[in-house]
Write an enzyme that holds these catalytic residues in place. Structure first.
Site, PDB file in Angstrom:
ATOM      1  N   GLN A   1       0.831  -1.166   0.042  1.00 31.73           N
ATOM      2  CA  GLN A   1      -0.146  -0.062   0.143  1.00 31.73           C
ATOM      3  C   GLN A   1       0.860   1.125   0.056  1.00 31.73           C
ATOM      4  O   GLN A   1       0.604   2.251  -0.512  1.00 31.73           O
ATOM      5  CB  GLN A   1      -0.974  -0.037   1.242  1.00 31.73           C
ATOM      6  CG  GLN A   1      -1.811   1.348   1.257  1.00 31.73           C
ATOM      7  CD  GLN A   1      -2.859   1.191   0.144  1.00 31.73           C
ATOM      8  OE1 GLN A   1      -3.463   0.285  -0.361  1.00 31.73           O
ATOM      9  NE2 GLN A   1      -3.031   2.683  -0.303  1.00 31.73           N
ATOM     10  N   GLU A   2       2.129   1.312   1.027  1.00 33.11           N
ATOM     11  CA  GLU A   2       2.844   2.274   0.879  1.00 33.11           C
ATOM     12  C   GLU A   2       3.806   2.425  -0.427  1.00 33.11           C
ATOM     13  O   GLU A   2       3.840   3.772  -0.940  1.00 33.11           O
ATOM     14  CB  GLU A   2       3.613   2.324   2.132  1.00 33.11           C
ATOM     15  CG  GLU A   2       2.844   2.258   3.380  1.00 33.11           C
ATOM     16  CD  GLU A   2       2.205   3.552   3.835  1.00 33.11           C
ATOM     17  OE1 GLU A   2       2.599   4.618   3.229  1.00 33.11           O
ATOM     18  OE2 GLU A   2       1.136   3.612   4.260  1.00 33.11           O
ATOM     19  N   SER A   3       4.399   1.395  -0.890  1.00 30.56           N
ATOM     20  CA  SER A   3       5.370   1.616  -2.096  1.00 30.56           C
ATOM     21  C   SER A   3       4.983   0.812  -3.043  1.00 30.56           C
ATOM     22  O   SER A   3       5.834   0.814  -3.953  1.00 30.56           O
ATOM     23  CB  SER A   3       6.780   1.302  -1.150  1.00 30.56           C
ATOM     24  OG  SER A   3       7.101  -0.046  -1.065  1.00 30.56           O
TER      25      SER A   3
END
Length: 176
Positions: free
Chosen positions: A103-105
């Site tokens: 989700q982040e990267s």
């Protein structure tokens, strides 16, 4: 999940989901199922279960699935041992850490956002410093820091917040 899967038979229009029971006169099983479903529908649980298993169908298409599958093979597979090791150390599920990282990267070790967050777990500079992370783009440091940060977010929540809301709120806090 299975981009090569193709429909062999397509039904026209919508078809109801039904339960099949063995024939017979004893209706106790049917009555138990009906009572259970009514209990689920009376609260939020049915809606949550339905969303968990079918909610993604409204959001993701075949291109999304193919892209995700490619990223799993190219990026996640080499990182999996790292996620497994760090998750085990902190008592977390490795898939949970991998999901946060996706989700982040999108599992990009060199990811940098316009706001300056970096690495697999997209840590801010100040968060990284508070966690002792000296190189946010180092996969081990990033995942280790991200795991500890998620745990900090969970610990900060009041004890009376139960699951799954506890995890959702911790993830929202992580993102903020």
């Amino acid at each position: 999940v299975h981009p090569a899967l193709r429909a062999n038979l397509e039904l026209d229009g919508e078809a109801p989901v039904v339960w099949l029971f063995p024939p017979g006169r004893d209706r106790s099983l049917i009555e138990s199922v009906e009572a259970y479903l009514e209990t689920l529908r009376a609260g939020r649980e049915f809606e949550l279960l339905f969303d968990r298993h079918f909610g993604h169908l409204e959001v993701h298409d075949l291109v999304d699935v193919i892209s995700f599958t490619r990223l799993v093979q190219e990026r996640l597979d080499p990182l999996r041992p790292l996620f497994e090791e760090i998750a085990l150390t902190h008592g977390l599920d490795w898939r949970f850490l991998a999901a946060v990282s996706y989700q982040e990267s999108h599992w990009d070790t060199g990811a940098v956002s316009p706001t300056g967050v970096r690495g697999l777990m997209m840590l801010t500079n100040s968060t990284a410093q508070s966690l002792g992370v000296t190189d946010r783009t180092d996969p081990r440091q990033s995942v280790e820091g991200g795991a500890r940060y998620v745990l900090q977010m969970l610990e900060r929540l009041p004890a009376d917040i139960g699951e799954p809301d506890r995890t959702w709120m911790a993830l929202a806090s992580y993102n903020v």
